[in-house]
Design a protein around this motif. Structure first.
Motif, PDB file in Angstrom:
ATOM      1  N   ILE A 105       0.842  -1.205   0.000  1.00  0.00           N
ATOM      2  CA  ILE A 105       0.000   0.000   0.000  1.00  0.00           C
ATOM      3  C   ILE A 105       0.878   1.255   0.000  1.00  0.00           C
ATOM      4  N   SER A 106       2.010   1.189   0.702  1.00  0.00           N
ATOM      5  CA  SER A 106       2.866   2.372   0.757  1.00  0.00           C
ATOM      6  C   SER A 106       3.493   2.661  -0.614  1.00  0.00           C
ATOM      7  N   GLY A 107       3.991   1.620  -1.270  1.00  0.00           N
ATOM      8  CA  GLY A 107       4.603   1.823  -2.598  1.00  0.00           C
ATOM      9  C   GLY A 107       3.576   2.316  -3.610  1.00  0.00           C
ATOM     10  N   LEU A 127       8.624  -1.993  -8.414  1.00  0.00           N
ATOM     11  CA  LEU A 127       9.160  -3.364  -8.439  1.00  0.00           C
ATOM     12  C   LEU A 127       8.737  -4.079  -7.159  1.00  0.00           C
ATOM     13  N   ASP A 128       8.225  -5.283  -7.299  1.00  0.00           N
ATOM     14  CA  ASP A 128       7.866  -6.047  -6.090  1.00  0.00           C
ATOM     15  C   ASP A 128       8.256  -7.511  -6.278  1.00  0.00           C
ATOM     16  N   ASN A 129       8.678  -8.118  -5.183  1.00  0.00           N
ATOM     17  CA  ASN A 129       9.173  -9.494  -5.244  1.00  0.00           C
ATOM     18  C   ASN A 129       8.069 -10.544  -5.316  1.00  0.00           C
ATOM     19  N   HIS A 130       6.820 -10.156  -5.119  1.00  0.00           N
ATOM     20  CA  HIS A 130       5.730 -11.141  -5.161  1.00  0.00           C
ATOM     21  C   HIS A 130       5.075 -11.209  -6.544  1.00  0.00           C
ATOM     22  N   ASP A 131       4.274 -12.275  -6.746  1.00  0.00           N
ATOM     23  CA  ASP A 131       3.567 -12.405  -8.024  1.00  0.00           C
ATOM     24  C   ASP A 131       2.252 -11.632  -8.021  1.00  0.00           C
ATOM     25  N   GLY A 135       1.480  -6.087  -1.221  1.00  0.00           N
ATOM     26  CA  GLY A 135       2.236  -6.369   0.010  1.00  0.00           C
ATOM     27  C   GLY A 135       1.380  -7.203   0.949  1.00  0.00           C
ATOM     28  N   HIS A 136       1.212  -6.717   2.172  1.00  0.00           N
ATOM     29  CA  HIS A 136       0.384  -7.446   3.139  1.00  0.00           C
ATOM     30  C   HIS A 136      -1.092  -7.437   2.747  1.00  0.00           C
ATOM     31  N   ALA A 137      -1.456  -6.595   1.834  1.00  0.00           N
ATOM     32  CA  ALA A 137      -2.864  -6.487   1.432  1.00  0.00           C
ATOM     33  C   ALA A 137      -3.122  -7.481   0.297  1.00  0.00           C
ATOM     34  N   GLY A 154      -4.122 -11.061   4.330  1.00  0.00           N
ATOM     35  CA  GLY A 154      -3.303 -10.240   5.222  1.00  0.00           C
ATOM     36  C   GLY A 154      -4.163  -9.124   5.769  1.00  0.00           C
ATOM     37  N   THR A 155      -3.690  -7.890   5.647  1.00  0.00           N
ATOM     38  CA  THR A 155      -4.373  -6.777   6.307  1.00  0.00           C
ATOM     39  C   THR A 155      -5.864  -6.715   5.959  1.00  0.00           C
ATOM     40  N   MET A 156      -6.672  -6.556   6.996  1.00  0.00           N
ATOM     41  CA  MET A 156      -8.111  -6.694   6.808  1.00  0.00           C
ATOM     42  C   MET A 156      -8.872  -5.372   6.817  1.00  0.00           C
ATOM     43  N   GLY A 157      -8.617  -4.539   7.844  1.00  0.00           N
ATOM     44  CA  GLY A 157      -9.581  -3.483   8.092  1.00  0.00           C
ATOM     45  C   GLY A 157      -9.060  -2.077   7.933  1.00  0.00           C
ATOM     46  N   ILE A 158      -9.956  -1.218   7.493  1.00  0.00           N
ATOM     47  CA  ILE A 158      -9.693   0.211   7.570  1.00  0.00           C
ATOM     48  C   ILE A 158     -10.283   0.615   8.907  1.00  0.00           C
ATOM     49  N   THR A 384      12.747  -9.118  -7.438  1.00  0.00           N
ATOM     50  CA  THR A 384      13.339  -8.825  -6.126  1.00  0.00           C
ATOM     51  C   THR A 384      14.516  -7.874  -6.292  1.00  0.00           C
ATOM     52  N   VAL A 385      14.424  -6.718  -5.681  1.00  0.00           N
ATOM     53  CA  VAL A 385      15.515  -5.744  -5.759  1.00  0.00           C
ATOM     54  C   VAL A 385      16.645  -6.209  -4.843  1.00  0.00           C
ATOM     55  N   VAL A 386      17.852  -6.236  -5.399  1.00  0.00           N
ATOM     56  CA  VAL A 386      18.975  -6.751  -4.613  1.00  0.00           C
ATOM     57  C   VAL A 386      20.009  -5.673  -4.292  1.00  0.00           C
ATOM     58  N   ASN A 604       6.998   2.999   3.604  1.00  0.00           N
ATOM     59  CA  ASN A 604       6.631   1.743   4.269  1.00  0.00           C
ATOM     60  C   ASN A 604       6.223   1.996   5.719  1.00  0.00           C
ATOM     61  N   ALA A 605       5.289   1.180   6.205  1.00  0.00           N
ATOM     62  CA  ALA A 605       4.798   1.306   7.582  1.00  0.00           C
ATOM     63  C   ALA A 605       5.940   1.193   8.596  1.00  0.00           C
ATOM     64  N   ASP A 606       7.012   0.452   8.279  1.00  0.00           N
ATOM     65  CA  ASP A 606       8.158   0.362   9.208  1.00  0.00           C
ATOM     66  C   ASP A 606       8.699   1.751   9.531  1.00  0.00           C
ATOM     67  N   PHE A 612      -0.106  -0.081  10.595  1.00  0.00           N
ATOM     68  CA  PHE A 612      -1.442   0.292  10.149  1.00  0.00           C
ATOM     69  C   PHE A 612      -1.408   0.877   8.747  1.00  0.00           C
ATOM     70  N   THR A 613      -2.506   0.701   8.066  1.00  0.00           N
ATOM     71  CA  THR A 613      -2.634   1.173   6.694  1.00  0.00           C
ATOM     72  C   THR A 613      -2.413   2.680   6.611  1.00  0.00           C
ATOM     73  N   ASN A 614      -2.981   3.410   7.561  1.00  0.00           N
ATOM     74  CA  ASN A 614      -2.826   4.872   7.509  1.00  0.00           C
ATOM     75  C   ASN A 614      -1.353   5.258   7.612  1.00  0.00           C
TER      76      ASN A 614
HETATM   77  C1  FAD Z   1      -1.372 -10.370   8.607  1.00  0.00           C
HETATM   78  C2  FAD Z   1      -1.454  -8.859   8.716  1.00  0.00           C
HETATM   79  C3  FAD Z   1      -2.646  -8.246   9.078  1.00  0.00           C
HETATM   80  C4  FAD Z   1      -2.734  -6.865   9.152  1.00  0.00           C
HETATM   81  N1  FAD Z   1      -3.943  -6.278   9.445  1.00  0.00           N
HETATM   82  C5  FAD Z   1      -4.070  -4.945   9.387  1.00  0.00           C
HETATM   83  C6  FAD Z   1      -5.357  -4.335   9.493  1.00  0.00           C
HETATM   84  O1  FAD Z   1      -6.379  -5.024   9.636  1.00  0.00           O
HETATM   85  N2  FAD Z   1      -5.433  -2.970   9.408  1.00  0.00           N
HETATM   86  C7  FAD Z   1      -4.327  -2.193   9.210  1.00  0.00           C
HETATM   87  O2  FAD Z   1      -4.461  -0.966   9.126  1.00  0.00           O
HETATM   88  N3  FAD Z   1      -3.098  -2.749   9.093  1.00  0.00           N
HETATM   89  C8  FAD Z   1      -2.938  -4.096   9.161  1.00  0.00           C
HETATM   90  N4  FAD Z   1      -1.711  -4.677   8.972  1.00  0.00           N
HETATM   91  C9  FAD Z   1      -0.546  -3.827   8.817  1.00  0.00           C
HETATM   92  C10 FAD Z   1      -0.137  -3.646   7.363  1.00  0.00           C
HETATM   93  O3  FAD Z   1       1.188  -4.092   7.347  1.00  0.00           O
HETATM   94  C11 FAD Z   1      -0.213  -2.217   6.903  1.00  0.00           C
HETATM   95  O4  FAD Z   1      -1.534  -1.835   7.045  1.00  0.00           O
HETATM   96  C12 FAD Z   1       0.202  -1.959   5.444  1.00  0.00           C
HETATM   97  O5  FAD Z   1      -0.513  -2.796   4.575  1.00  0.00           O
HETATM   98  C13 FAD Z   1       1.686  -2.067   5.201  1.00  0.00           C
HETATM   99  O6  FAD Z   1       1.951  -1.618   3.878  1.00  0.00           O
HETATM  100  P1  FAD Z   1       3.391  -1.306   3.381  1.00  0.00           P
HETATM  101  O7  FAD Z   1       3.335  -0.979   1.944  1.00  0.00           O
HETATM  102  O8  FAD Z   1       4.005  -0.327   4.283  1.00  0.00           O
HETATM  103  O9  FAD Z   1       4.222  -2.676   3.575  1.00  0.00           O
HETATM  104  P2  FAD Z   1       4.047  -4.073   2.856  1.00  0.00           P
HETATM  105  O10 FAD Z   1       2.643  -4.405   2.705  1.00  0.00           O
HETATM  106  O11 FAD Z   1       4.935  -5.001   3.616  1.00  0.00           O
HETATM  107  O12 FAD Z   1       4.665  -3.837   1.404  1.00  0.00           O
HETATM  108  C14 FAD Z   1       6.048  -3.816   1.149  1.00  0.00           C
HETATM  109  C15 FAD Z   1       6.309  -4.546  -0.146  1.00  0.00           C
HETATM  110  O13 FAD Z   1       7.711  -4.465  -0.472  1.00  0.00           O
HETATM  111  C16 FAD Z   1       8.113  -5.722  -0.941  1.00  0.00           C
HETATM  112  N5  FAD Z   1       9.559  -5.892  -0.845  1.00  0.00           N
HETATM  113  C17 FAD Z   1      10.316  -6.063   0.272  1.00  0.00           C
HETATM  114  N6  FAD Z   1      11.606  -6.204  -0.076  1.00  0.00           N
HETATM  115  C18 FAD Z   1      11.662  -6.122  -1.431  1.00  0.00           C
HETATM  116  C19 FAD Z   1      12.714  -6.222  -2.363  1.00  0.00           C
HETATM  117  N7  FAD Z   1      13.976  -6.394  -1.974  1.00  0.00           N
HETATM  118  N8  FAD Z   1      12.425  -6.129  -3.683  1.00  0.00           N
HETATM  119  C20 FAD Z   1      11.150  -5.928  -4.093  1.00  0.00           C
HETATM  120  N9  FAD Z   1      10.108  -5.825  -3.238  1.00  0.00           N
HETATM  121  C21 FAD Z   1      10.367  -5.931  -1.930  1.00  0.00           C
HETATM  122  C22 FAD Z   1       7.362  -6.655   0.006  1.00  0.00           C
HETATM  123  O14 FAD Z   1       7.387  -7.977  -0.396  1.00  0.00           O
HETATM  124  C23 FAD Z   1       5.991  -6.036  -0.024  1.00  0.00           C
HETATM  125  O15 FAD Z   1       5.252  -6.498  -1.105  1.00  0.00           O
HETATM  126  C24 FAD Z   1      -1.587  -6.069   8.894  1.00  0.00           C
HETATM  127  C25 FAD Z   1      -0.376  -6.691   8.553  1.00  0.00           C
HETATM  128  C26 FAD Z   1      -0.311  -8.076   8.457  1.00  0.00           C
HETATM  129  C27 FAD Z   1       0.992  -8.732   8.077  1.00  0.00           C
END
Ligand code: FAD
Length: 634
Positions: A105-107, A127-131, A135-137, A154-158, A384-386, A604-606, A612-614
Motif C-alpha cells: 500500500i505504501s509503494g 518493483l515487487d518481489n511477489h507475483d 504487500g500485506h494487502a 493479510g491486512t483486513m480493516g480500515i 526482487t531488488v537486490v 513503508n509502515a516500518d 497500520f494502513t494509515n
Molecule cells: C497479517 C497482517 C494483518 C494486518 N492487518 C491490518 C489491518 O487489519 N489494518 C491495518 O491498518 N493494518 C494491518 N496490517 C498492517 C499492514 O502491514 C499495513 O496496514 C500496510 O498494509 C503495510 O503496507 P506497506 O506498503 O508499508 O508494507 P508491505 O505491505 O509489507 O509492502 C512492502 C512490499 O515491499 C516488498 N519488498 C520487500 N523487499 C523487497 C525487495 N527487496 N524487492 C522488491 N520488493 C520488496 C514486500 O514484499 C511487499 O510487497 C496487517 C499486517 C499483516 C501482516
C-alpha cells in the motif's frame, strides 16, 4: 495412531505431490494441466486450472503470503552478496523518473502521490518481489461449485478514521471508499439466525481434556468457566478477574501505579500483583496484544489501556484513544481492495471501468496489463531488488540505479529518484553506503511473524451444532479460528446457510514465550520460513478435527481447499515500555533510519513504526514530499 492412518483419516494423502509443486518455485510453469490446489479439492480442480492461476494470482493456493520463491534472495541480500553493484552501466536499459521498491500500500500510494503532484507524464516503475501487488494487502480467491469465495490473506480493516491523518483520510475518500458505510455490509446474519457465539477450546495438553465451551462473553462468567475443564483455583481466579476487581495496588498514587505497570508484563501483573493461580495462565497464552505482544511481553500498562481484565479496581483513567477493536470497514478481501483501487487509478487498463467501493470487489483485474512498455506507470511483479546505488556521490548524483532479479536473471533500471517502500530491516543491505548510524537504526526493528490461513469448508454444520462462529484456542497451533461469511459489499454475496461452503479464517503468531520480544519475533520468522505446506496442512487438519469433531466435522471430507498466508515479515515493529529504551521521538530508530539519502527516500509502515494502513499511506506521502522538496519541485 500410525502416520499413514492419521494422514488418511485427516485427508492428507492424495495431494502430496501437488504440495511439493506448491513450494513456490513452479508456480509460473505453464503447459500441462496441473491443479495448484493444496488439498484434495475436487470442486476446485475442476474450477481453477494452472492456467487460470498463472493468469490471476489471487486464485493460487497452498503456501502464499511471503511464499518461498518471493523471499528466496533475501538471505543473499542480507549476507551482502550484492555489495558491489552487480551490473555494468550498459546493462541498465530502462530509465524512469521514479523507481519504487515495494508494491504494498505504501509503494502504490507513493506512486499515486508522485503522479498527483507532477502529472501523468511522469514515468514510474514499481518493483515487487511477489507475483501479486499489495504487500500485506492480499486477496485469496476460491472458485468452487460455480461460486466465488473471497477471503483476506493479510491486512483486513480500515480502522475507524479517527487516527487517520488528513492525507490518509483524503486518499481513502479519493479511492471512493466511504468508511462510514461499513456497518451496512457486515454480515451478522448467520450469527443472529443460528445464535452463534464465541467459544474457547481448552486442549488436553494444557487443561487435561479437549473441550470446546461456547458462550464466551455471552454467558455470565461464572457459568462460562464452570463449564470449562479448569482447576478450582483457576476457575475461581478467572471469575474474579473478569468481575469487579479490588485495588491490587492500594496505597500507591495513580502516577506510581502507572510507572510500575509500565515496567511489568501483563503476566507478572496477573501472577504477582493480582495473585492469579498459575493454573489459569494457559488461558492467556494465545492472546496476541497489539503488535502481537503476548501476555509475557505486553507491558501491563498497555494491557490496562486496552481494557484487558484485572485492572478495573485500580482507578486508572485513560483518555479515550484509538480503539483498535473498532474496525469499521472491511472488504471481503480486506485491504487488498484498497490496493486494487490504487491500481485502478494508476493503470486504468488493468482494471477497466470506473471503480469504487461498490464495484472493486467484483472487478476483473488484468495482470497482463500491469507492465506494458507504452504506459508511463508500470508495476513489475516477481522482481526482487537486490541492490540500490547512486550513480555518484549521493548529494550530487543525477540518478539512482536499481538491480533486481526476475526469473533468475539480474536486470537493471535507473531512476531520477527512488523510494524504498520495502522493509526497513533490509534497506541497510540494499544500500551499504548508508552511514553506520542510519544502517543500525534501520536494522533495529524485527517485524512480527504472522500467519493468516483461509480454509474453504464444503459446509459448516459443525460450527452450527456447536453454537460457535469463532473459537479462541489459547494453546493450539492457530490461536483464533472464525467463520468468514464475507462482507456483502458491492454485490458480493455472503454465506447464509450451514449447508453452503464457507471460508474459515485462522490466525497464528508463532513465538517463543519467555524470550525477549524481538527474539520471539526472530524465532517465529525462522519457524515460518522453515515449515513446509504439508506440515502446516497437517496442523490445520488436526486442529480443526479436534475442535470441531464433536460437531460431526470430518477433516478429510469437509475441507475443500487451504491457503496459508505466511508472513514472516508481518506487522511493523512498534516500541514498548518493557523492551525498548525511552528516548525522544527524534532519536527513535525509525526516525533516524528513514532519513533521505541523496535521491533515495524511505516509505513503508516500518518507517512510521506502526502496523497500520494509515501509516503506510502517511509514510508514502512523506517520502514523496521529501523528494519534491529536495528536487525543488514543490
Ligand atoms: C497479517 C497482517 C494483518 C494486518 N492487518 C491490518 C489491518 O487489519 N489494518 C491495518 O491498518 N493494518 C494491518 N496490517 C498492517 C499492514 O502491514 C499495513 O496496514 C500496510 O498494509 C503495510 O503496507 P506497506 O506498503 O508499508 O508494507 P508491505 O505491505 O509489507 O509492502 C512492502 C512490499 O515491499 C516488498 N519488498 C520487500 N523487499 C523487497 C525487495 N527487496 N524487492 C522488491 N520488493 C520488496 C514486500 O514484499 C511487499 O510487497 C496487517 C499486517 C499483516 C501482516
Amino acid at each position: 495412531m500410525n502416520k499413514d492412518r492419521e494422514y488418511s483419516n485427516l485427508g492428507m494423502g492424495r495431494a502430496i505431490a501437488r504440495r511439493d509443486f506448491l513450494q513456490g518455485v513452479a508456480i509460473g510453469l505453464t503447459g500441462a494441466y496441473a491443479t495448484l490446489s493444496g488439498t484434495t479439492a475436487d470442486g476446485l480442480e475442476q474450477a481453477s486450472t494452472a492456467e487460470d492461476e498463472a493468469q490471476y494470482p489471487p486464485l493460487r493456493k497452498g503456501l502464499r503470503g511471503q511464499y518461498p520463491a518471493a523471499v528466496a534472495e533475501f538471505d543473499r541480500i542480507r549476507q551482502g552478496a550484492y555489495g558491489q553493484f552487480p551490473l555494468a552501466e550498459a546493462d541498465i536499459r530502462e530509465e524512469y523518473d521514479l523507481v519504487i521498491v515495494g508494491g504494498g500500500i505504501s509503494g502504490l500510494c507513493a506512486a499515486y502521490f508522485y503522479q498527483t503532484a507532477l502529472g501523468p507524464a511522469q514515468r514510474i516503475l514499481i518493483l515487487d518481489n511477489h507475483d501479486d501487488f499489495g504487500g500485506h494487502a492480499k486477496r485469496n480467491e476460491f472458485h468452487y461449485q460455480g461460486r466465488t469465495f473471497i477471503g483476506f490473506g493479510g491486512t483486513m480493516g480500515i480502522a475507524t478514521p479517527f487516527p487517520y491523518s488528513y492525507c490518509a483520510k483524503a486518499l481513502i475518500r479519493d479511492l471512493g471508499i466511504e468508511v462510514e458505510r461499513g456497518s451496512e455490509f457486515h454480515n451478522r446474519e448467520i450469527e443472529e439466525k443460528y445464535s452463534l457465539s464465541s467459544g474457547v477450546f481448552f486442549d488436553k495438553e494444557h487443561f487435561g481434556e479437549d473441550r470446546l465451551v461456547a458462550g464466551q462473553g455471552r454467558l455470565p462468567w461464572k457459568a462460562f468457566f464452570e463449564k470449562a475443564p479448569l482447576s478450582e483455583a483457576a476457575s475461581r481466579d478467572l471469575i474474579r478477574l473478569h468481575g469487579k476487581n479490588p485495588d491490587y495496588m492500594a496505597g500507591l498514587s495513580e502516577e506510581e501505579k502507572r510507572a510500575r505497570l509500565a515496567k511489568m508484563s501483563y503476566q507478572d501483573f496477573l501472577l504477582r500483583t493480582a495473585k492469579m493461580s498459575t493454573d489459569a495462565l494457559p488461558y492467556f497464552l494465545g492472546e496476541g496484544g497489539r503488535n502481537n505482544k503476548r501476555v509475557d511481553t505486553m507491558p501491563a500498562l498497555e494491557a490496562a489501556r486496552h481494557g484487558a481484565i484485572g485492572f478495573n479496581g485500580l482507578g486508572l483513567k485513560f483518555e479515550e484513544s484509538f480503539n483498535e477493536g473498532s474496525y469499521l470497514f472491511h472488504f471481503p478481501d480486506g485491504n487488498a481492495s484498497i490496493a486494487r483501487l490504487l491500481v485502478a487509478k494508476l493503470i486504468p487498463a488493468a482494471v477497466p471501468g470506473k471503480q469504487s467501493m461498490d464495484t472493486v470487489v467484483k472487478a476483473q483485474l488484468n495482470y497482463q496489463r500491469l507492465d506494458e512498455p507504452d504506459t508511463t506507470l508500470r508495476i513489475r511483479l516477481s522482481s526482487t531488488v537486490v541492490r540500490v546505488q547512486h550513480d555518484s556521490a549521493p548529494e550530487s548524483a543525477r540518478s539512482v540505479r536499481v538491480a533486481y532479479i526476475q526469473d533468475g536473471k539480474l536486470q537493471g533500471v535507473r531512476g531520477r529518484h527512488c523510494i524504498l517502500a520495502c522493509y526497513n530491516g533490509f534497506i541497510a543491505s540494499l544500500m551499504p553506503e548508508l552511514s553506520d548510524r542510519q544502517r543500525e537504526a534501520l536494522a533495529y526493528p524485527v517485524k512480527v511473524p504472522m500467519m493468516y490461513t483461509n480454509v474453504l469448508l464444503r459446509k459448516w454444520r459443525a460450527f452450527e451444532k456447536l453454537g460457535v462462529a469463532s473459537i479462541s484456542a489459547p494453546c493450539m497451533y492457530h490461536t483464533d479460528c472464525r467463520l468468514d461469511p464475507g462482507t456483502t459489499v458491492g454485490g458480493y454475496r455472503g454465506v447464509t446457510s450451514p449447508e453452503e461452503p464457507i471460508l474459515v479464517h485462522m490466525m497464528r503468531n508463532p513465538n517463543k514465550p519467555g524470550l525477549p520480544r524481538k527474539e520471539q519475533n526472530r524465532a517465529g520468522q525462522l519457524e515460518l520460513l522453515s515449515t513446509t505446506f504439508e506440515q502446516f496442512e497437517l496442523e490445520i487438519r488436526r486442529q480443526l478435527g479436534r475442535m470441531l469433531g464433536p460437531g460431526g466435522f470430518d477433516p478429510a471430507e469437509d475441507i475443500a481447499a487451504i491457503t496459508v498466508n505466511r508472513w514472516p515479515y508481518g506487522y511493523a515493529y512498534t516500541y514498548d515500555t518493557l523492551a525498548d529504551p525511552d528516548v525522544p521521538q527524534e532519536q527513535r530508530p525509525h526516525v533516524v533510519g528513514r532519513q533521505r539519502f541523496g535521491r533515495v527516500t524511505i516509505a513503508n509502515a516500518d518507517a512510521g513504526a506502526a502496523a497500520f494502513t494509515n501509516q503506510a499511506i502517511d509514510e508514502a506521502h512523506r517520502a514523496v514530499q521529501e523528494i519534491l522538496v529536495h528536487a525543488g519541485l514543490t
